[in-house]
Design an enzyme around this catalytic site. Structure first.
Site, short mmCIF file in Angstrom:
data_model
loop_
_atom_site.label_atom_id
_atom_site.label_comp_id
_atom_site.label_asym_id
_atom_site.label_seq_id
_atom_site.Cartn_x
_atom_site.Cartn_y
_atom_site.Cartn_z
CD GLU A 93 -0.96 0.34 3.82
OE1 GLU A 93 -2.29 -0.77 3.73
OE2 GLU A 93 -0.73 0.78 4.65
CB CYS A 113 7.36 -4.57 8.73
SG CYS A 113 9.10 -3.74 9.92
CB CYS A 117 7.36 -1.07 16.13
SG CYS A 117 8.63 -0.99 15.52
CB SER A 215 10.30 5.28 14.20
OG SER A 215 10.00 5.28 13.75
CB CYS A 334 0.71 2.21 10.25
SG CYS A 334 1.23 4.06 11.10
N1 SAH Z 1 9.53 1.12 9.86
C1 SAH Z 1 10.34 2.74 9.44
C2 SAH Z 1 8.85 3.25 8.93
C3 SAH Z 1 7.83 2.68 9.67
S1 SAH Z 1 6.24 3.38 10.00
C4 SAH Z 1 10.17 3.07 10.89
O1 SAH Z 1 10.14 2.53 11.87
O2 SAH Z 1 10.86 4.15 11.50
C5 SAH Z 1 6.39 4.76 10.48
C6 SAH Z 1 6.25 5.90 11.85
O3 SAH Z 1 4.56 5.09 12.42
C7 SAH Z 1 7.00 5.27 12.65
O4 SAH Z 1 7.11 5.86 12.91
C8 SAH Z 1 6.65 3.84 12.45
O5 SAH Z 1 6.84 3.61 13.95
C9 SAH Z 1 5.06 4.70 13.21
N2 SAH Z 1 3.84 4.14 13.32
C10 SAH Z 1 3.91 2.78 13.18
N3 SAH Z 1 2.02 2.43 13.77
C11 SAH Z 1 1.97 3.67 14.67
C12 SAH Z 1 0.45 3.31 14.95
N4 SAH Z 1 -0.45 2.04 14.93
N5 SAH Z 1 0.57 5.04 15.81
C13 SAH Z 1 1.26 5.63 15.20
N6 SAH Z 1 2.42 5.74 14.54
C14 SAH Z 1 2.63 4.25 14.39
#
Ligand code: SAH
Length: 351
Positions: A93, A113, A117, A215, A334
Site C-alpha cells: 500500500e 516487516c 514494533c 522512530s 501504517c
Molecule cells: N520502519 C520505519 C517506517 C515505519 S512507519 C520506522 O520504523 O520508522 C512510520 C512511522 O509510523 C514510524 O514512526 C512508526 O513507528 C509509526 N507507526 C507505526 N504504527 C503506528 C500506529 N499504529 N500509530 C502511530 N504511529 C505508528
C-alpha cells in the site's frame, strides 16, 4: 537465474544490458527516459522501440508494472490510499497526501516487516520480502499517472523498514532524484527508520541530502524496549549517537517520530525526559497520536494531553508538531489497509 527487472536498473546498468544485447547506447537513453521521465509502464508502450527488441526484452527480463487493486479516497481531506498488486501476487500500500506545499507520497519499502514494533499493523505477519528499486519507484509513478498531479515530496514511511532493504533503497533514492527521472529533490525525501544503527552510519557516509527520521517513541531505554524489540539490539544512547553523527556528516536536521500512547509514554515526565534527551540535537519532533489497531490495546491520548505534551517540549526549546492525521476514514496509516485486505482474503479462502 532470476530474470532482472528492467525498471530497477539505473542508467549505467541498463546501458550495460543493452550493449551486451548488441544495442547502441542511445537505446539505453531512450528506454531510461521512457521508464523514468515519461513513466511508460513496460517496453510495449515505448513507441520508438523496434518490435524485435521489445520481444527479446519481454523474453529475457521482467518489468515491474504494479496493478492498482483499490483506491480509497478520504471524504474529509482528499487523501488517497492505494493498494497495489505485485507481479508475484503480494500486495502493498501507498498513500497520496495533498498539502499546501505540494503532493506527498508515502511508499512501502518491504512486503511486511520483521521489526515487530508493538503498535504497528505492518509487522503483524512478519516479513515476506524486500521491494526492488523498481517496485518502490512504480508506486510513485502509478500514483502520479493516476492523479495526473505532480508528486513533489516523498516519505518512506509505509510498510517495511527501509534500512533493512538498504541497497535497494539507495538505488531507488538515486533514481528518483536523478535529473533523468522524476527529479524529486533529495531535500524533499524523508526516510524513516526504527534505528538500525550500523545502516544509519552507512547512510551518513552517502552524504545524501535526504531527511532521516528516527522512530523514537520513548524517553527511556526501558520504555522503548517495551514498544520496539529493535531497542534490545541497539540501545537508545547508541541510536542517538548515530543521529548526531548523521547531522554532523550531512548537515541535515533530524526528525524524531514519537507515537503518543495514552498512559504509556505521554506523561509530562516523559516530555521532560524527552526534551533532556534530544534537546542538544538539531531536530524536529513529530508527535503522532497512536492509531489504535484491533490486535493491540493501545489507546490514543486526547487532543488536550497531546497538546500539553507538545507544549512541554516547546517550553524546553524542542521544536514539535502534532502530526495532522490524514485520511483516518480510509485506514490510511501504517499497514492497516493491506492488513484488512489480507484478512478479508483469508476469510474468503476459509469460506
Ligand atoms: N520502519 C520505519 C517506517 C515505519 S512507519 C520506522 O520504523 O520508522 C512510520 C512511522 O509510523 C514510524 O514512526 C512508526 O513507528 C509509526 N507507526 C507505526 N504504527 C503506528 C500506529 N499504529 N500509530 C502511530 N504511529 C505508528
Amino acid at each position: 537465474m532470476e530474470k532482472k527487472d528492467l525498471k530497477s536498473l539505473n542508467y549505467d546498468q541498463l546501458q550495460q544490458e543493452l550493449l551486451a544485447m548488441g544495442e547502441k547506447t542511445f537505446r539505453a537513453r531512450q528506454m531510461y527516459q521512457w521508464f523514468h521521465e515519461k513513466l511508460a509502464d513496460t517496453p510495449q508502450d515505448m513507441s520508438n522501440l523496434p518490435q524485435a527488441l521489445k520481444n527479446r526484452l519481454a523474453q529475457e527480463y521482467v518489468c515491474t508494472d504494479l496493478e492498482i487493486l483499490e483506491v480509497l479516497t478520504s471524504a474529509t481531506d482528499g487523501t488517497q490510499k492505494f493498494l497495489f498488486r505485485l507481479a508475484d501476487g503480494n500486495v502493498i500500500e501507498s498513500v497520496l497526501m495533498r498539502y499546501h506545499h505540494g503532493n506527498s507520497v508515502c511508499i512501502s519499502s518491504q512486503v511486511g516487516c520483521r521489526m515487530g514494533c508493538r503498535f504497528c499493523a505492518s509487522t503483524l505477519g512478519g516479513l515476506t520480502r524486500n521491494l526492488l528499486p523498481g517496485e518502490m519507484l512504480d508506486q510513485i509513478y502509478k500514483i502520479q499517472k493516476y492523479s495526473n498531479e505532480r508528486v513533489s515530496n516523498l516519505v518512506v514511511m509505509g510498510t517495511g523498514e527501509p534500512l533493512d532493504n538498504y541497497e535497494n533503497l539507495l538505488q531507488f533514492i538515486h533514481m528518483l532524484s536523478d535529473e533523468h527521472g522524476l527529479h524529486i529533490s533529495q531535500r524533499n525525501i524523508t526516510v524513516s527508520t526504527c534505528g538500525i544503527v550500523p545502516r544509519m552510519y552507512d547512510l551518513a557516509k552517502e552524504k545524501l541530502q535526504i531527511t532521516l527520521a528516527l522512530s523514537l517513541h520513548a524517553s527511556t531505554q526501558e520504555k522503548r524496549t517495551k514498544l520496539m524489540p529493535i531497542a534490545l539490539k541497539y540501545e537508545l544512547e547508541e541510536v542517538l549517537a548515530a543521529c548526531r553523527n548523521y547531522f554532523e556528516k550531512t548537515g541535515r536536521r533530524l526528525t524524531f517520530e514519537y507515537s503518543l500512547v495514552s498512559n504509556v509514554n505521554d506523561s509530562q515526565e516523559d516530555a521532560k525526559r524527552l526534551a533532556a534527551l534530544i534537546g542538544k540535537i538539531n531536530c524536529h519532533v513529530n508527535l503522532i497520536p497512536v492509531n489504535p489497531i484491533k490486535e493491540r490495546e493501545f489507546v490514543q491520548p486526547d487532543r488536550r494531553a497531546a497538546e500539553q505534551f507538545r507544549a512541554k517540549l516547546e517550553r524546553a526549546g524542542v521544536n514539535a508538531t502534532i502530526r495532522r492525521t490524514l485520511g483516518e476514514d480510509v485506514n490510511a496509516s501504517c499497514g492497516q489497509l493491506r492488513k484488512s485486505y489480507m484478512d478479508t482474503q483469508e476469510k474468503k479462502g476459509q469460506a
